[in-house]
Write a protein that holds these residues in place. Structure first.
Motif, mmCIF file in Angstrom:
data_model
loop_
_atom_site.group_PDB
_atom_site.id
_atom_site.type_symbol
_atom_site.label_atom_id
_atom_site.label_comp_id
_atom_site.label_asym_id
_atom_site.label_seq_id
_atom_site.Cartn_x
_atom_site.Cartn_y
_atom_site.Cartn_z
ATOM 1 N N GLU A 98 0.822 -1.202 0.000
ATOM 2 C CA GLU A 98 0.000 0.000 0.000
ATOM 3 C C GLU A 98 0.865 1.265 0.000
ATOM 4 O O GLU A 98 1.962 1.289 0.560
ATOM 5 C CB GLU A 98 -0.916 0.004 1.234
ATOM 6 C CG GLU A 98 -1.946 1.111 1.231
ATOM 7 C CD GLU A 98 -2.870 1.039 2.443
ATOM 8 O OE1 GLU A 98 -3.705 1.949 2.592
ATOM 9 O OE2 GLU A 98 -2.734 0.086 3.233
ATOM 10 N N GLU A 99 0.344 2.314 -0.620
ATOM 11 C CA GLU A 99 1.068 3.582 -0.659
ATOM 12 C C GLU A 99 1.220 4.144 0.754
ATOM 13 O O GLU A 99 0.284 4.102 1.550
ATOM 14 C CB GLU A 99 0.312 4.589 -1.527
ATOM 15 C CG GLU A 99 0.195 4.168 -2.980
ATOM 16 C CD GLU A 99 -1.019 4.789 -3.654
ATOM 17 O OE1 GLU A 99 -1.842 5.405 -2.943
ATOM 18 O OE2 GLU A 99 -1.140 4.642 -4.886
ATOM 19 N N PRO A 100 2.387 4.711 1.087
ATOM 20 C CA PRO A 100 2.569 5.324 2.408
ATOM 21 C C PRO A 100 1.760 6.615 2.526
ATOM 22 O O PRO A 100 1.351 7.207 1.525
ATOM 23 C CB PRO A 100 4.077 5.604 2.455
ATOM 24 C CG PRO A 100 4.477 5.708 1.021
ATOM 25 C CD PRO A 100 3.599 4.762 0.266
ATOM 26 N N GLN A 101 1.565 7.071 3.760
ATOM 27 C CA GLN A 101 0.713 8.225 3.995
ATOM 28 C C GLN A 101 1.233 9.485 3.322
ATOM 29 O O GLN A 101 0.454 10.286 2.807
ATOM 30 C CB GLN A 101 0.551 8.463 5.509
ATOM 31 C CG GLN A 101 -0.490 9.518 5.848
ATOM 32 C CD GLN A 101 -1.869 9.146 5.351
ATOM 33 O OE1 GLN A 101 -2.329 8.021 5.552
ATOM 34 N NE2 GLN A 101 -2.542 10.075 4.675
ATOM 35 N N TRP A 102 2.564 9.675 3.312
ATOM 36 C CA TRP A 102 3.089 10.889 2.683
ATOM 37 C C TRP A 102 2.720 10.964 1.210
ATOM 38 O O TRP A 102 2.445 12.051 0.668
ATOM 39 C CB TRP A 102 4.607 10.993 2.860
ATOM 40 C CG TRP A 102 5.433 9.905 2.217
ATOM 41 C CD1 TRP A 102 5.937 8.797 2.818
ATOM 42 C CD2 TRP A 102 5.852 9.831 0.839
ATOM 43 N NE1 TRP A 102 6.644 8.037 1.924
ATOM 44 C CE2 TRP A 102 6.614 8.655 0.706
ATOM 45 C CE3 TRP A 102 5.669 10.665 -0.269
ATOM 46 C CZ2 TRP A 102 7.178 8.271 -0.511
ATOM 47 C CZ3 TRP A 102 6.237 10.279 -1.483
ATOM 48 C CH2 TRP A 102 6.979 9.097 -1.593
ATOM 49 N N LEU A 103 2.684 9.793 0.558
ATOM 50 C CA LEU A 103 2.340 9.770 -0.851
ATOM 51 C C LEU A 103 0.839 9.997 -1.044
ATOM 52 O O LEU A 103 0.416 10.734 -1.953
ATOM 53 C CB LEU A 103 2.770 8.441 -1.459
ATOM 54 C CG LEU A 103 2.566 8.260 -2.961
ATOM 55 C CD1 LEU A 103 3.161 9.422 -3.745
ATOM 56 C CD2 LEU A 103 3.167 6.942 -3.429
ATOM 57 N N LYS A 104 0.030 9.401 -0.193
ATOM 58 C CA LYS A 104 -1.418 9.631 -0.276
ATOM 59 C C LYS A 104 -1.743 11.104 -0.106
ATOM 60 O O LYS A 104 -2.616 11.646 -0.796
ATOM 61 C CB LYS A 104 -2.136 8.805 0.797
ATOM 62 C CG LYS A 104 -2.101 7.306 0.573
ATOM 63 C CD LYS A 104 -2.831 6.586 1.686
ATOM 64 C CE LYS A 104 -2.794 5.082 1.497
ATOM 65 N NZ LYS A 104 -3.502 4.362 2.587
ATOM 66 N N ASP A 105 -1.041 11.778 0.809
ATOM 67 C CA ASP A 105 -1.288 13.208 1.037
ATOM 68 C C ASP A 105 -0.972 14.031 -0.209
ATOM 69 O O ASP A 105 -1.703 14.971 -0.551
ATOM 70 C CB ASP A 105 -0.444 13.702 2.217
ATOM 71 C CG ASP A 105 -0.903 13.125 3.558
ATOM 72 O OD1 ASP A 105 -2.045 12.628 3.625
ATOM 73 O OD2 ASP A 105 -0.099 13.164 4.513
ATOM 74 N N ILE A 106 0.123 13.689 -0.903
ATOM 75 C CA ILE A 106 0.474 14.413 -2.129
ATOM 76 C C ILE A 106 -0.556 14.152 -3.227
ATOM 77 O O ILE A 106 -0.990 15.077 -3.936
ATOM 78 C CB ILE A 106 1.889 14.015 -2.592
ATOM 79 C CG1 ILE A 106 2.935 14.525 -1.600
ATOM 80 C CG2 ILE A 106 2.174 14.554 -3.995
ATOM 81 C CD1 ILE A 106 4.345 14.090 -1.898
#
Length: 259
Positions: A211-219
């Motif tokens: 799964e994508e990490p949170q920092w990437l989801k935020d971007i």
């Protein structure tokens, strides 16, 4: 020291459509967490092998077999018959995980293997050769070069030390200037072709083991980017047949896309 060439990959791949106008700002945010790859700028030329009736891509669209795609790829800007090239077989398993296997050779040897089943001394991966021969038999030894696709790529990889986040081996690629052609289908006939997408469209692909990490989801949320169902080869096939095709948004953030 000679760099080791990876020949097998297992990962989730997700695609996003980025407007060129947003690229500079998006890169500025991404580069807080990623750095340029060892070879960040590349020109990528591909030839996809299929039957004259496009049975391989039609099977993939119908979710038959493992939805294989078979291509020869080179990163050489002006390739010759002896330039380094990869024969790649992409597939997708029942869990939606993408797999890619490849061997290193040259365009001439790879084409002879795909069209005539001939193996020369440049081809060392006998396990992959067996898979190729099985694919050739499945399609009655009718595989041939059917589609050329070219694009320019920027490659990024996750920083190994990001405060507050574990290392996930995230890779990000951004592809632009995509063209295709179904005539003179060879790596040796230049980069000319028809536009695959609108001029201001960039395809961003995220490759991750999970799964994508949170920092990437935020971007992604910041730029309103949602997962897209999109395949360069499928797009080129549809356009070559006079059929409509465009990236299609996927609402959920779980799972992988391939076709």
């Amino acid at each position: 020291m000679k760099k080791t060439v990876e020949t097998s990959f297992k990962r989730i791949e997700t695609k996003y459509v980025v407007n060129k106008e947003d690229l500079d700002d998006l890169l500025k945010d991404l580069k807080k967490y990623v750095v340029e790859d060892d070879y960040p700028i590349s020109t990528i030329s591909n030839v996809y092998f299929d039957t004259e009736d496009f049975d391989v891509i039609q099977d993939a669209l119908a979710k038959q077999n493992r939805r294989e795609k078979i291509r020869v790829r080179t990163y050489v800007e002006h390739p010759t018959v002896e330039s380094p090239a990869f024969l790649e077989v992409k597939s997708k398993d029942a869990e939606g995980i993408g797999h890619k296997f490849r061997l290193v050779s040259n365009p001439s040897s790879i084409t002879r293997l795909m069209t005539d089943g001939l193996v020369d001394q440049t081809i060392q991966d006998l396990d992959l050769v067996q898979e190729i021969q099985a694919l050739r038999q499945r399609y009655d030894n009718r595989l041939q070069p059917q589609m050329y696709i070219y694009y320019d790529r920027l490659s990024l990889k996750e920083k190994k030390s990001i405060q507050g986040y574990p290392y996930n081996k995230i890779r990000v690629t951004l592809d632009q200037n995509l063209v295709y052609r179904d005539q003179q289908v060879s790596l040796l006939h230049g980069k000319a072709g028809e536009p695959l997408l609108e001029e201001n469209t960039i395809i961003m692909e995220i490759k991750a083991p999970g799964e994508e990490p949170q920092w990437l989801k935020d971007i992604l949320d910041k730029y309103g980017l949602v997962k897209q169902k999109f395949s360069k080869y499928s797009c080129a096939y549809h356009k070559s047949q006079g059929l409509d095709y465009a990236p299609t948004p996927i609402q959920e953030r779980t799972g992988a896309t391939y076709v």
